[in-house]
Design a protein around this motif. Sequence first.
Motif, PDB file in Angstrom:
ATOM      1  N   TYR A 100      22.965   8.207  -2.435  1.00 34.64           N
ATOM      2  CA  TYR A 100      21.843   7.428  -2.962  1.00 34.64           C
ATOM      3  C   TYR A 100      20.981   8.347  -3.838  1.00 34.64           C
ATOM      4  CZ  TYR A 100      23.042   4.531   1.163  1.00 34.64           C
ATOM      5  OH  TYR A 100      23.683   3.780   2.132  1.00 34.64           O
ATOM      6  N   THR A 101      20.892   8.061  -5.134  1.00 32.52           N
ATOM      7  CA  THR A 101      20.156   8.968  -6.027  1.00 32.52           C
ATOM      8  C   THR A 101      18.866   8.379  -6.574  1.00 32.52           C
ATOM      9  OG1 THR A 101      21.515   8.278  -7.916  1.00 32.52           O
ATOM     10  CG2 THR A 101      22.244  10.222  -6.696  1.00 32.52           C
ATOM     11  N   GLY A 102      18.549   7.134  -6.188  1.00 33.33           N
ATOM     12  CA  GLY A 102      17.258   6.553  -6.552  1.00 33.33           C
ATOM     13  C   GLY A 102      16.234   6.811  -5.459  1.00 33.33           C
ATOM     14  N   ALA A 103      14.992   6.439  -5.720  1.00 39.12           N
ATOM     15  CA  ALA A 103      13.900   6.695  -4.780  1.00 39.12           C
ATOM     16  C   ALA A 103      13.938   5.743  -3.591  1.00 39.12           C
ATOM     17  CB  ALA A 103      12.559   6.567  -5.492  1.00 39.12           C
ATOM     18  N   THR A 104      13.482   6.236  -2.447  1.00 43.24           N
ATOM     19  CA  THR A 104      13.262   5.428  -1.253  1.00 43.24           C
ATOM     20  C   THR A 104      11.753   5.192  -1.096  1.00 43.24           C
ATOM     21  OG1 THR A 104      13.282   7.440   0.092  1.00 43.24           O
ATOM     22  CG2 THR A 104      15.350   6.218  -0.099  1.00 43.24           C
ATOM     23  N   PRO A 105      11.327   4.293  -0.197  1.00 39.23           N
ATOM     24  CA  PRO A 105       9.901   3.938  -0.136  1.00 39.23           C
ATOM     25  C   PRO A 105       8.940   5.106   0.041  1.00 39.23           C
ATOM     26  CG  PRO A 105      11.168   2.292   1.036  1.00 39.23           C
ATOM     27  CD  PRO A 105      12.143   3.375   0.640  1.00 39.23           C
ATOM     28  N   ASN A 106       9.334   6.147   0.762  1.00 45.48           N
ATOM     29  CA  ASN A 106       8.412   7.272   0.917  1.00 45.48           C
ATOM     30  C   ASN A 106       8.238   8.043  -0.384  1.00 45.48           C
ATOM     31  OD1 ASN A 106      11.112   8.687   1.279  1.00 45.48           O
ATOM     32  ND2 ASN A 106       9.724  10.441   1.506  1.00 45.48           N
ATOM     33  N   GLN A 107       9.133   7.818  -1.352  1.00 42.60           N
ATOM     34  CA  GLN A 107       9.054   8.525  -2.637  1.00 42.60           C
ATOM     35  C   GLN A 107       8.398   7.681  -3.734  1.00 42.60           C
ATOM     36  OE1 GLN A 107      13.294   9.106  -2.528  1.00 42.60           O
ATOM     37  NE2 GLN A 107      13.099  11.311  -2.297  1.00 42.60           N
ATOM     38  N   ASN A 108       8.028   6.435  -3.419  1.00 43.87           N
ATOM     39  CA  ASN A 108       7.328   5.624  -4.425  1.00 43.87           C
ATOM     40  C   ASN A 108       6.252   4.723  -3.811  1.00 43.87           C
ATOM     41  OD1 ASN A 108       9.063   3.633  -3.313  1.00 43.87           O
ATOM     42  ND2 ASN A 108      10.444   3.677  -5.078  1.00 43.87           N
ATOM     43  N   SER A 109       6.599   3.909  -2.801  1.00 48.07           N
ATOM     44  CA  SER A 109       5.656   2.923  -2.272  1.00 48.07           C
ATOM     45  C   SER A 109       4.438   3.555  -1.609  1.00 48.07           C
ATOM     46  CB  SER A 109       6.363   2.018  -1.256  1.00 48.07           C
ATOM     47  OG  SER A 109       7.355   1.237  -1.864  1.00 48.07           O
ATOM     48  N   VAL A 110       4.638   4.629  -0.877  1.00 45.85           N
ATOM     49  CA  VAL A 110       3.537   5.238  -0.122  1.00 45.85           C
ATOM     50  C   VAL A 110       2.430   5.698  -1.062  1.00 45.85           C
ATOM     51  CG1 VAL A 110       2.891   7.203   1.330  1.00 45.85           C
ATOM     52  CG2 VAL A 110       4.936   5.877   1.867  1.00 45.85           C
ATOM     53  N   GLN A 111       2.784   6.470  -2.078  1.00 55.27           N
ATOM     54  CA  GLN A 111       1.774   6.980  -2.993  1.00 55.27           C
ATOM     55  C   GLN A 111       1.189   5.863  -3.853  1.00 55.27           C
ATOM     56  OE1 GLN A 111       0.510  10.135  -3.042  1.00 55.27           O
ATOM     57  NE2 GLN A 111      -0.996   9.273  -4.433  1.00 55.27           N
ATOM     58  N   LEU A 112       2.010   4.884  -4.240  1.00 52.08           N
ATOM     59  CA  LEU A 112       1.516   3.774  -5.046  1.00 52.08           C
ATOM     60  C   LEU A 112       0.475   2.973  -4.273  1.00 52.08           C
ATOM     61  CD1 LEU A 112       1.671   2.122  -7.658  1.00 52.08           C
ATOM     62  CD2 LEU A 112       3.494   0.772  -6.599  1.00 52.08           C
ATOM     63  N   CYS A 113       0.750   2.691  -3.009  1.00 49.99           N
ATOM     64  CA  CYS A 113      -0.212   1.950  -2.184  1.00 49.99           C
ATOM     65  C   CYS A 113      -1.538   2.704  -2.093  1.00 49.99           C
ATOM     66  CB  CYS A 113       0.371   1.723  -0.789  1.00 49.99           C
ATOM     67  SG  CYS A 113      -0.736   0.834   0.325  1.00 49.99           S
ATOM     68  N   LYS A 114      -1.446   3.983  -1.841  1.00 54.67           N
ATOM     69  CA  LYS A 114      -2.652   4.806  -1.722  1.00 54.67           C
ATOM     70  C   LYS A 114      -3.472   4.773  -3.009  1.00 54.67           C
ATOM     71  CE  LYS A 114      -4.054   9.577  -0.741  1.00 54.67           C
ATOM     72  NZ  LYS A 114      -3.582  10.946  -0.397  1.00 54.67           N
ATOM     73  N   ALA A 115      -2.810   4.918  -4.143  1.00 54.07           N
ATOM     74  CA  ALA A 115      -3.516   4.940  -5.428  1.00 54.07           C
ATOM     75  C   ALA A 115      -4.146   3.590  -5.754  1.00 54.07           C
ATOM     76  CB  ALA A 115      -2.548   5.356  -6.536  1.00 54.07           C
ATOM     77  N   LEU A 116      -3.421   2.507  -5.493  1.00 53.76           N
ATOM     78  CA  LEU A 116      -3.935   1.175  -5.817  1.00 53.76           C
ATOM     79  C   LEU A 116      -5.136   0.810  -4.960  1.00 53.76           C
ATOM     80  CD1 LEU A 116      -0.537  -0.715  -6.172  1.00 53.76           C
ATOM     81  CD2 LEU A 116      -2.073  -0.059  -8.031  1.00 53.76           C
ATOM     82  N   MET A 117      -5.077   1.104  -3.679  1.00 51.31           N
ATOM     83  CA  MET A 117      -6.196   0.775  -2.802  1.00 51.31           C
ATOM     84  C   MET A 117      -7.421   1.606  -3.137  1.00 51.31           C
ATOM     85  SD  MET A 117      -4.338   0.091   0.885  1.00 51.31           S
ATOM     86  CE  MET A 117      -5.758  -0.753   1.575  1.00 51.31           C
ATOM     87  N   SER A 118      -7.200   2.829  -3.562  1.00 48.72           N
ATOM     88  CA  SER A 118      -8.315   3.691  -3.931  1.00 48.72           C
ATOM     89  C   SER A 118      -8.995   3.225  -5.211  1.00 48.72           C
ATOM     90  CB  SER A 118      -7.818   5.128  -4.098  1.00 48.72           C
ATOM     91  OG  SER A 118      -8.827   5.964  -4.608  1.00 48.72           O
ATOM     92  N   GLN A 119      -8.201   2.771  -6.195  1.00 48.92           N
ATOM     93  CA  GLN A 119      -8.751   2.452  -7.509  1.00 48.92           C
ATOM     94  C   GLN A 119      -9.151   0.988  -7.678  1.00 48.92           C
ATOM     95  OE1 GLN A 119      -6.426   3.972 -10.742  1.00 48.92           O
ATOM     96  NE2 GLN A 119      -7.650   2.962 -12.325  1.00 48.92           N
ATOM     97  N   PHE A 120      -8.424   0.068  -7.030  1.00 50.45           N
ATOM     98  CA  PHE A 120      -8.648  -1.345  -7.330  1.00 50.45           C
ATOM     99  C   PHE A 120      -9.141  -2.177  -6.151  1.00 50.45           C
ATOM    100  CE2 PHE A 120      -5.585   0.087 -10.517  1.00 50.45           C
ATOM    101  CZ  PHE A 120      -6.233  -0.306 -11.680  1.00 50.45           C
ATOM    102  N   GLY A 121      -8.757  -1.866  -4.942  1.00 45.86           N
ATOM    103  CA  GLY A 121      -9.197  -2.656  -3.804  1.00 45.86           C
ATOM    104  C   GLY A 121      -8.067  -2.905  -2.825  1.00 45.86           C
ATOM    105  N   ASN A 122      -8.358  -3.674  -1.786  1.00 46.24           N
ATOM    106  CA  ASN A 122      -7.404  -3.806  -0.687  1.00 46.24           C
ATOM    107  C   ASN A 122      -6.813  -5.205  -0.535  1.00 46.24           C
ATOM    108  OD1 ASN A 122      -9.541  -5.240   0.361  1.00 46.24           O
ATOM    109  ND2 ASN A 122      -9.991  -3.801   2.028  1.00 46.24           N
ATOM    110  N   ARG A 123      -7.015  -6.085  -1.527  1.00 40.91           N
ATOM    111  CA  ARG A 123      -6.436  -7.428  -1.469  1.00 40.91           C
ATOM    112  C   ARG A 123      -5.198  -7.475  -2.375  1.00 40.91           C
ATOM    113  NH1 ARG A 123      -9.317 -11.832   0.062  1.00 40.91           N
ATOM    114  NH2 ARG A 123      -8.654 -13.029  -1.774  1.00 40.91           N
ATOM    115  N   PHE A 124      -4.021  -7.646  -1.769  1.00 41.44           N
ATOM    116  CA  PHE A 124      -2.755  -7.612  -2.490  1.00 41.44           C
ATOM    117  C   PHE A 124      -2.107  -8.997  -2.501  1.00 41.44           C
ATOM    118  CE2 PHE A 124      -3.484  -3.245  -2.051  1.00 41.44           C
ATOM    119  CZ  PHE A 124      -2.507  -2.483  -2.674  1.00 41.44           C
ATOM    120  N   PHE A 125      -1.484  -9.317  -3.623  1.00 46.14           N
ATOM    121  CA  PHE A 125      -0.634 -10.512  -3.724  1.00 46.14           C
ATOM    122  C   PHE A 125       0.768 -10.034  -4.055  1.00 46.14           C
ATOM    123  CE2 PHE A 125      -0.785 -15.198  -4.239  1.00 46.14           C
ATOM    124  CZ  PHE A 125       0.541 -15.414  -4.555  1.00 46.14           C
TER     125      PHE A 125
END
Length: 358
Positions: A100-125
């Motif tokens: 498997y040579t693409g990213a797994t969730p710890n290599q993309n989703s974790v940091q993306l969630c952290k950045a989005l909640m910090s910059q935009f808020g905590n309500r997700f659709f």
Amino acid sequence: MSVIEETQLRGTLIAIDEINDRGGVNGRPIEPIVYDPGSEIRSYGQYAKRLMVEDGVSTIFGCYTSASRKAVLPVVERLDGLLWYPTLYEGFEFSPNVIYTGATPNQNSVQLCKALMSQFGNRFFFVGSDYVYPRESNRVMRELVRNNGGTVVGERYLRLEADRSEFVPLVREIKQAQPDVIFSTVVGESTTFLYQAYHDLGLNPKTVPIASLTTTEAEIRAMGYDVGEGHYTAASYFQGIETARNSSFVSHYQKRYGDDEPTNMCLEASYFQVNLFARTLEETNSLDTRQLRTFVMGAEFEAPQGSVSINPVWGHADVWTRIGRANRQGQFDIVFQSQASVKADPYLIGYGRCLENC
């Protein structure tokens, strides 16, 4: 799926050409056999069987969607082949017959969630295509959001073949829900329809952006640069990485396919995995699956994204974490990147610590 799968094929072929131009592997050229499943899931398994039974091929490069990978998986496991899979995916899978040579969730989703909640808020659709990858990726993101005090105010799935008219009422529903962030796991041609509907209904990415793991430079080009501007993607690779290695890669690619043809993360993974395969084959001088897998574990390669390696614990690549914001030129301005490659953790064993420290 052609908007991205065509680029994966190109990444594979350009790597093969480079290897053959250097004299091949131990004096022998790599000769590709290529089949086009036409986005029909059943065809992926049928062509994998044809490659292994009729063509005598034991090593396969390909698949974009998780559904296509899961169609090929029982074939390579039963016939002891080796699939190199160059796409980010939902994790929670291991096979001795897949690299498997693409990213797994710890290599993309974790940091993306952290950045989005910090910059935009905590309500997700959440909005996604209706198959395994979006549903499983949203399951992971839902857990990350809720564990950090956020809420999911809506979750909708559309068929893979959804046309533009189907996204207009969906975006209206999103608008009424008033989220802070739209998390998209829509894939393929439908990606362009989601962003175009968003643009047409006047939503503003400066306040409520679409954030994705699957929207690359290829999809931004298809939807229109003005439509994609301001939205976010988490990926291991963007064309805008400013290194000599990446500049050389982009130049070589555009020399062959056109100056206006962008690179993307799936293309780049397709490229570096063939190079890792060739180096391993040079060492083993054998296409035996078990030998190849044994020798590729821990192997490193200086890829366009930076130094990558195959994690010997999982058979997944240790790749970089980056977050990009699309600009008016159809490229991504990198707003975050890890200091080095991030160890693959496909089962999210250590993701809680990562949320605190990464």
